[in-house]
Write an enzyme that holds these catalytic residues in place. Structure first.
Site, PDB file in Angstrom:
ATOM      1  CE  LYS A   1      -1.489   1.685  -9.139  1.00  0.00           C
ATOM      2  NZ  LYS A   1      -1.431   0.152  -8.084  1.00  0.00           N
TER       3      LYS A   1
ATOM      4  CB  CYS B   1      -3.395   8.391  -6.034  1.00  0.00           C
ATOM      5  SG  CYS B   1      -4.604   8.303  -4.219  1.00  0.00           S
TER       6      CYS B   1
ATOM      7  CE  LYS C   1      -3.625   1.958   0.586  1.00  0.00           C
ATOM      8  NZ  LYS C   1      -5.076   2.450  -0.188  1.00  0.00           N
TER       9      LYS C   1
END
Ligand SMILES: Cc1cc2nc3c(=O)[nH]c(=O)nc-3n(C[C@H](O)[C@H](O)[C@H](O)COP(=O)(O)O)c2cc1C
Length: 379
Positions: A191, A154, A46
């Protein structure tokens, strides 16, 4: 004869190509321990950061389902409905770097042959924030992390210098990657958010900064549906909602399209595929497009939090596939990786009936040269 499940991805040796992605399944030491015992080749923790994290009141993630009877997509549970997607507005880990550091060490000591990638996130607005990235990177690798995944993706950060706001800015993608590469002794994966006009632009920027791999997709920006009876959003706090992220089966074709753009633009680079994977057939699409590893979140969340049945099915599917294709000389993932990448072409390159001419929608004008077909792929 046993099959060879192992892959080497960005110089890291994996016993199999399947990872739990950065999300609730990898938010704790006990989850990661269970995941490794269940058979996952690796995990991405995470996301760990240094800034304050306080999540919304109430549920941070829910699942949407649909059924053949009503073709409705809803978070309401109803018998016979099938999974459509996950929706979440969860921030990164609310645990500190100090909390994570000894856990990364303990996990790696207990599972030296499993791969632990630390997902990290900081801001990008000034030198102090770039040093935060470096501090996170140095601590994680110092404790034994095998690699770093930079979270440029995110989708629900208000801060303009964080999360997918980095992934939407090629300058920031490059600067942050470079800052981390300055101190990194382990491979660095970036990412990216799928929510940009052309993900190839941001990937190129990450590669310019020294990235060893691109990971895609994080969740797609989305909002929950409005309940037709109450006229309230199906997930809300005091009637309010903000944009969150969609994952699971609904994003599989969308995420594959992003991945195809990436692997076609950079056929010699490394890619890790995520989005809508729950068994080997979906992971196979990512491998055939050129991915070297595959990551899973939503399906694992729904399977005892860390996906013991999901990994069992992924491994059984890979074994069966390799056995079936032994006749083709395929012994490992590398032998069939990317073999369908070049099947994605321009519309005008697809055969027309009756040999009709088609010039990408342009008209041929008498006296002028016929328009050149556009170049399909950037080098
Ligand atoms: C509840 C939830 C929390 C997540 N948290 C993170 C995170 O902290 N960092 C990150 O990079 N991705 C995060 N993700 C995104 C997942 O890692 C993954 O990219 C996405 O869910 C798509 O994969 P899936 O279709 O298998 O769910 C989160 C996803 C969910 C559902």
């Amino acid at each position: 004869m046993g099959v060879d499940r192992s892959v080497n991805f960005t110089g890291i040796q994996f016993e199999n190509p399947f990872l739990l992605s950065s999300a609730p399944p990898t938010e704790s030491e006990s989850n990661i321990t269970r995941a490794f015992e269940a058979g996952w080749g690796g995990v991405v923790t995470k996301t760990i950061g240094l800034h304050p994290v306080v999540n919304v009141y109430g549920a941070k993630a829910k699942f949407m389902r649909t059924s053949p009877e009503d073709a409705n997509v809803s978070m309401k549970k109803r018998p016979g409905a099938a999974l459509h997607s996950s929706w979440n507005w969860e921030l990164i880990s609310d645990k500190t770097l100090e909390w994570w550091a000894p856990r990364i060490r303990r996990i790696k000591e207990a599972f030296p042959n499993k791969v632990l990638i630390a997902s990290i996130m900081a801001g990008s607005g000034n030198d102090k924030e770039l040093r935060h990235w470096q501090e996170l990177a140095e601590t994680a690798q110092g404790e034994g992390a095998d690699g770093l995944e930079l979270n440029f993706s995110c989708p629900h950060m208000d801060r303009r210098d964080m999360g997918s706001n980095i992934g939407k800015d090629q300058g920031l993608c490059s600067v942050v990657t470079e800052a981390v590469k300055e101190v990194a002794k382990v491979p660095v994966w970036c990412k990216l958010t799928p929510a940009t006009a052309d993900i190839v632009v941001e990937a190129a920027a990450c590669f310019r900064g020294g990235a060893d791999a691109i990971v895609s997709s994080n969740t797609f920006p989305s909002i929950p549906l409005i309940d037709p009876e109450t006229l309230e959003f199906e997930i809300n706090v005091d009637g309010l909602v903000s944009s969150g992220g969609l994952g699971g089966p609904a994003i599989l074709p969308l995420s594959l399209a992003k991945m195809a753009q990436l692997t076609k633009a950079f056929p010699d680079k490394n890619f890790s595929g995520i989005g809508g994977i729950s068994d080997f057939n979906q992971a196979l699409s990512y491998f055939l497009l050129g991915c070297g590893t595959a990551q899973v979140c939503t399906a694992a969340m729904l399977d005892q939090a860390i996906g013991p049945n999901v990994i069992r099915k992924l491994l059984a599917g890979l074994d069966r596939f390799l056995e079936e294709h032994a006749k083709d000389g395929w012994k490992r993932v590398e032998d069939f990786r990317g073999i369908r990448r070049d099947r994605i072409v321009l519309q005008s390159e697809i055969r027309r009936p009756d040999s009709a001419e088609y010039y990408s929608g342009y008209e041929t004008v008498e006296g002028y040269a016929a328009p050149q077909p556009e170049v399909a792929v950037r080098a």
